[in-house]
Design a protein around this motif. Structure first.
Motif, PDB file in Angstrom:
ATOM      1  N   GLU A  16       0.813  -1.212   0.000  1.00 58.70           N
ATOM      2  CA  GLU A  16       0.000   0.000   0.000  1.00 58.70           C
ATOM      3  C   GLU A  16       0.851   1.269   0.000  1.00 58.70           C
ATOM      4  O   GLU A  16       0.498   2.265  -0.634  1.00 58.70           O
ATOM      5  CB  GLU A  16      -0.962  -0.013   1.183  1.00 58.70           C
ATOM      6  N   GLN A  17       1.980   1.247   0.674  1.00 61.91           N
ATOM      7  CA  GLN A  17       2.860   2.412   0.658  1.00 61.91           C
ATOM      8  C   GLN A  17       3.399   2.654  -0.744  1.00 61.91           C
ATOM      9  O   GLN A  17       3.454   3.802  -1.213  1.00 61.91           O
ATOM     10  CB  GLN A  17       4.020   2.219   1.640  1.00 61.91           C
ATOM     11  N   LEU A  20       0.731   4.185  -3.002  1.00 63.03           N
ATOM     12  CA  LEU A  20       0.606   5.627  -2.775  1.00 63.03           C
ATOM     13  C   LEU A  20       1.770   6.392  -3.400  1.00 63.03           C
ATOM     14  O   LEU A  20       1.585   7.454  -4.008  1.00 63.03           O
ATOM     15  CB  LEU A  20       0.541   5.905  -1.268  1.00 63.03           C
ATOM     16  N   LEU A  66      -2.520  12.955  -1.603  1.00 67.07           N
ATOM     17  CA  LEU A  66      -1.849  11.658  -1.501  1.00 67.07           C
ATOM     18  C   LEU A  66      -0.630  11.741  -0.574  1.00 67.07           C
ATOM     19  O   LEU A  66      -0.373  10.825   0.214  1.00 67.07           O
ATOM     20  CB  LEU A  66      -1.422  11.190  -2.895  1.00 67.07           C
ATOM     21  N   LYS A  69      -1.850  11.763   2.956  1.00 68.27           N
ATOM     22  CA  LYS A  69      -2.259  10.425   3.371  1.00 68.27           C
ATOM     23  C   LYS A  69      -1.039   9.547   3.648  1.00 68.27           C
ATOM     24  O   LYS A  69      -1.014   8.776   4.620  1.00 68.27           O
ATOM     25  CB  LYS A  69      -3.134   9.801   2.294  1.00 68.27           C
ATOM     26  N   HIS A  70      -0.005   9.663   2.806  1.00 62.40           N
ATOM     27  CA  HIS A  70       1.223   8.906   3.035  1.00 62.40           C
ATOM     28  C   HIS A  70       1.874   9.324   4.352  1.00 62.40           C
ATOM     29  O   HIS A  70       2.356   8.480   5.122  1.00 62.40           O
ATOM     30  CB  HIS A  70       2.196   9.110   1.870  1.00 62.40           C
ATOM     31  N   THR A 128      -6.377  -1.896  -1.599  1.00 66.45           N
ATOM     32  CA  THR A 128      -6.127  -1.204  -0.340  1.00 66.45           C
ATOM     33  C   THR A 128      -7.086  -1.697   0.742  1.00 66.45           C
ATOM     34  O   THR A 128      -8.288  -1.774   0.527  1.00 66.45           O
ATOM     35  CB  THR A 128      -6.311   0.316  -0.530  1.00 66.45           C
ATOM     36  N   THR A 133      -7.846   5.293   3.092  1.00 65.90           N
ATOM     37  CA  THR A 133      -7.068   5.310   1.853  1.00 65.90           C
ATOM     38  C   THR A 133      -7.933   4.882   0.685  1.00 65.90           C
ATOM     39  O   THR A 133      -7.871   5.473  -0.410  1.00 65.90           O
ATOM     40  CB  THR A 133      -5.851   4.375   1.973  1.00 65.90           C
TER      41      THR A 133
END
Length: 325
Positions: A16-17, A20, A66, A69-70, A128, A133
């Motif tokens: 998921e990282q 992103l 984004l 969110k990261h 995700t 997210t």
């Protein structure tokens, strides 16, 4: 024909990282492309230039969301991952580097960009597990769909086209990506790569049946290899290139046909008759490849012909030279 070892990651293997991080770099690239379009259109189409400036600002806003969110989930350090690092991920064609692009071509490219981005966010949201997210990615997918509508306003301002033509463009693009591109790659590989073994065998043995068997084996083997390579290279989910099975069939069949075209004349028992016919077939194949490149890939015909014919002639000459020696 022999598949190499790819250094790129599959989209399905990204965490998921990394998803992103990929979205962040993609939004940054798209914003830059839209600003380049705005600059090119500013003189003749100032209203359209403002549309692209607005789209670039929206891409900046997406990137900032984004990044935030990261930062919330993974911290300040964003992994360096870009489109070219991911197998099967959509690529931006370098057409935006060309000066004096027409309004129609720019609009078509913008529509493709937004459709690709929309599809990416849908797939990313499905991968995700974090609810916030997933919500963000879904919102960005909807925003990219809205950008497609913004690009369509260029049609109303500067072009007299209706929705049927837009559907036809989409269908044509899909046809090119799924069938023409892999088929053309296969035809080029089959037509050119089999020249050396076929003509080397022909001039070494002057036995038409043996030459035919070598040509048959080379063509079928190349077709199988190219077919599996194309099918395994990209699942088509993110790139939008369509079914890997269809692409594999197109590539494999056209590779085999490209080689069989100049192998079949050696069913004729007279050596020189078979060889002359095979050379004529080679000439026709190479010019057909140049014509397909011109029609579907927008490659200038004479440049395509020069590249293909020169390459084919070099391989043909190498085969004859090796066989004669």
């Amino acid at each position: 024909m022999i598949p190499g070892v790819s250094q790129r990651r599959r989209f399905s293997d990204l965490n998921e990282q990394e998803i992103l991080a990929l979205a962040i770099s993609s939004e940054e690239d798209d914003a830059r492309i839209y600003r380049s379009y705005a600059e090119q259109l500013r003189t003749d189409f100032p209203d359209s230039a403002r549309i692209f400036e607005g789209m670039a600002k929206e891409e900046d806003a997406h990137r900032n969301r984004l990044i935030e969110k990261h930062r919330q989930r993974f911290g300040e350090t964003i992994p360096l991952i870009r489109r070219e690092h991911v197998s099967g991920y959509y690529a931006r064609r370098p057409v935006w580097l060309v000066q004096n692009l027409g309004i129609e071509r720019i609009r078509e490219e913008a529509e493709m960009m937004e459709r690709d981005a929309h599809q990416f966010y849908i797939k990313a949201a499905q991968r995700t597990s974090d609810a916030s997210t997933r919500k963000l990615l879904g919102e960005l997918a909807a925003a990219e769909a809205g950008h497609t509508a913004a690009a369509d306003t260029l049609t109303g301002k500067h072009l007299d086209e209706d929705s049927k033509e837009q559907e036809a463009r989409t269908a044509h693009r899909q046809f090119v990506l799924t069938w023409v591109q892999p088929g053309l790659a296969g035809l080029m590989d089959g037509s050119v790569s089999t020249l050396a073994p076929i003509f080397a065998t022909a001039f070494a043995t002057q036995d038409t049946w043996t030459t035919f068997l070598v040509g048959l084996a080379a063509s079928v083997g190349a077709g199988i290899s190219m077919g599996f390579t194309e099918a395994a290279s990209d699942d088509g989910e993110i790139s939008g290139r369509g079914s890997p099975i269809k692409r594999g069939i197109a590539s494999g069949v056209m590779t085999a046909l490209g080689g069989l075209g100049h192998a079949l004349p050696y069913l004729i028992p007279h050596f020189w008759t078979a060889t002359i016919i095979a050379m004529v077939v080679v000439f026709v194949e190479l010019w057909a490849i140049a014509w397909i490149q011109k029609k579907y890939m927008d490659t200038p015909f004479f440049r395509a012909a020069f590249q293909v014919v020169l390459g084919g002639a070099l391989v043909l000459g190498a085969g004859i030279l090796i066989g004669s020696g």
